[in-house]
Design an enzyme around this catalytic site. Sequence first.
Site, PDB file in Angstrom:
ATOM      1  N   ASP A  99       0.861  -1.171   0.000  1.00 38.80           N
ATOM      2  CA  ASP A  99       0.000   0.000   0.000  1.00 38.80           C
ATOM      3  C   ASP A  99       0.904   1.229   0.000  1.00 38.80           C
ATOM      4  OD1 ASP A  99      -2.447   1.516   0.433  1.00 38.80           O
ATOM      5  OD2 ASP A  99      -3.230  -0.312   1.338  1.00 38.80           O
ATOM      6  N   ASP A 199      -3.155   4.551  -2.195  1.00 40.80           N
ATOM      7  CA  ASP A 199      -4.210   5.070  -1.332  1.00 40.80           C
ATOM      8  C   ASP A 199      -4.663   6.476  -1.755  1.00 40.80           C
ATOM      9  OD1 ASP A 199      -5.547   4.568   1.388  1.00 40.80           O
ATOM     10  OD2 ASP A 199      -4.680   6.541   1.692  1.00 40.80           O
ATOM     11  N   GLU A 253      -6.598   3.796  -5.803  1.00 37.16           N
ATOM     12  CA  GLU A 253      -7.895   4.002  -5.152  1.00 37.16           C
ATOM     13  C   GLU A 253      -8.458   5.331  -5.651  1.00 37.16           C
ATOM     14  OE1 GLU A 253      -9.928   4.002  -0.736  1.00 37.16           O
ATOM     15  OE2 GLU A 253      -8.023   5.018  -1.040  1.00 37.16           O
ATOM     16  N   HIS A 326     -11.157  -3.505   3.496  1.00 31.23           N
ATOM     17  CA  HIS A 326     -11.106  -3.093   4.904  1.00 31.23           C
ATOM     18  C   HIS A 326     -11.874  -1.814   5.186  1.00 31.23           C
ATOM     19  CE1 HIS A 326      -8.286  -0.715   2.726  1.00 31.23           C
ATOM     20  NE2 HIS A 326      -8.137   0.084   3.772  1.00 31.23           N
ATOM     21  N   ASP A 327     -12.462  -1.203   4.152  1.00 30.60           N
ATOM     22  CA  ASP A 327     -13.149   0.080   4.345  1.00 30.60           C
ATOM     23  C   ASP A 327     -14.666  -0.020   4.350  1.00 30.60           C
ATOM     24  OD1 ASP A 327     -10.931   1.677   4.663  1.00 30.60           O
ATOM     25  OD2 ASP A 327     -10.692   2.036   2.518  1.00 30.60           O
TER      26      ASP A 327
HETATM   27  C1  NOJ Z   1      -8.270   4.852   2.144  1.00 29.53           C
HETATM   28  C2  NOJ Z   1      -7.904   3.658   2.948  1.00 29.53           C
HETATM   29  O1  NOJ Z   1      -8.338   2.491   2.312  1.00 29.53           O
HETATM   30  C3  NOJ Z   1      -8.514   3.863   4.309  1.00 29.53           C
HETATM   31  O2  NOJ Z   1      -8.451   2.710   5.103  1.00 29.53           O
HETATM   32  C4  NOJ Z   1      -7.826   5.027   4.957  1.00 29.53           C
HETATM   33  O3  NOJ Z   1      -8.433   5.283   6.199  1.00 29.53           O
HETATM   34  C5  NOJ Z   1      -7.901   6.284   4.088  1.00 29.53           C
HETATM   35  N1  NOJ Z   1      -7.639   6.018   2.710  1.00 29.53           N
HETATM   36  C6  NOJ Z   1      -6.893   7.286   4.545  1.00 29.53           C
HETATM   37  O4  NOJ Z   1      -5.598   6.822   4.289  1.00 29.53           O
END
Ligand code: NOJ
Length: 549
Positions: A99, A199, A253, A326-327
């Site tokens: 990441d 990210d 992302e 994970h989000d």
């Molecule tokens: C996206 C990530 O997937 C998430 O877990 C994170 O909290 C935010 N970006 C900030 O880095």
Amino acid sequence: MERNRWYKDKVFYQIWPRSFKDGNNDGMGDLYGVYEKLDYIKSLGCDGIWFSPLYPSPGVDCGYDISNYLDIAEEFGGMEAFKKVLQGAHERGMKVIMDLVVNHTSTEHEWFKKSRQRIEPYTDYYIWRPGKGNKLPNNWDSLFEGKAWKYDEVRKEYYMHLFAIEQADLNMDNPLVREEVKKILKFWLDMGVDGFREDVITFISKKEGLPNDYIMPASKGFFYFNHGPHLHEYLKEFQEDVFSKYDCMTLAEAPMVTPKVALKYIDENKSPVLDMMIQFKTQEADCLFTDFFHVKFNLRKLKRAYSSWQTKLDGKGWNMLYIENHDHPRMVSRYGSEKYRVESAKMLAVSYLFLKGTPFIYQGQEIGMTNWYPEDPSMYEDVQTRWQYNNVATKKSPEKRLQRLWHGSRDSSRTPVQWDNTKHAGFSEHEPWFYVNENYKEINVKDQENDKESVLNFYRKAIKVRKELSVVKDGNYKEYNKSSSKVYTYSREDSKQKLLVICSYYDKATKLNIPKGFDLKTGKLVLSNYDNSSLVLKPYETRVYVWEK
Ligand code: NOJ
């Protein structure tokens, strides 16, 4: 270097390290645990791993607040354990991607500590501004907590934080910061890492002058910091100066990205600056913009999202496919059904594993893990969830506010992976850092290993079928019965094979509408979650038929 785009043949497994497996029994998931489970990951048919951040971090955002990009956190086993895992993965034919979190650093990073003291060359590494009188530099919101600015007593200025207060946004307009990013990329690529998931990379270029936002989207400032003016230019610089020299992949992302916008970055016919993008549209069939604004699940919306990405990228760009990470809360509890957990988990697997693109499976998804329903809001760990609880919908009753978290919190996907039915779900012998979902006695890897009909063994079979059928890689996509709010039906077709995928998202029996031109009697049923060949689909039934030409 000529890109061979090896990622198109892979199935990735995402590891969120804190909760995957604790190998040294201190309660925290780590790389020793990952090493133990490499064969397990391979046994699923996965041949790539994406690691959520493993770097040293104070942990305010569970590792997405990095304090040193060139090391591995001691709590995960340090660099030695990482190198062993990297080698172990490569020996098994698995790629490893890291990441890359460079929209922001932790405020504990050395750069930030020096920047706040105006020590050169770090003075302009971050986005610092004086206030406007007693007002903030602008009206933008943080996506996690409050406004996007925090006053720093040392520097006597505000710094921007689009996420948690302890995640300060880097000033990517500063060429020195971009050089640092390239140094980080080279460091890991030279070690043998195969690429990066980047990210919120679409946030790295902010609109010049950081103007006040009067457009008022869901979050003020969003359209001024997403896909900003220099984004393409900076990605191109990373591509040309670093990525082009390695046989690697990049996955960006990209919140709120549309296929049209994605193609500006990933069109293979037009010097792409990225390989794939993570879209969010397929996560929005039961919510509005964020998981916390829950609405009734709408299959048509989901189908529109899948079809739009499948058709608009076709022949130009490559899709990244996922249903969990994970989000977001767990999919069985969202688009599927906890009552029909096994059936719906299998159907959800099929729904996306036969699309065109590279699939990602999130830890625990392969056993059909569900959402977590704590009794007390104080049990939540996630910074975003806590802020939501304390600051949004505060006039609602405590029960309603807690329910909002049950639906929306990403902590549901962060409970430890359930390995067996012993204490702490076999995740650790020590009290885990976070709560184990109480249903581990019914839902765990070990039991499912011994059950031919388990979700786990279904995933294995589905991935095997996917890899055996050449049509899945490049075949044309077509959707049928678009107006159905119960069933998602699509075909894939190339010169040798034709595939029909049927997925019912309905919790009752429903009629099977066979699209014109398909004779089920002549097709081979290669995957299904019921023993049923009738024209009535059972709850959450799925079937995959193949015709050889
Ligand atoms: C996206 C990530 O997937 C998430 O877990 C994170 O909290 C935010 N970006 C900030 O880095």
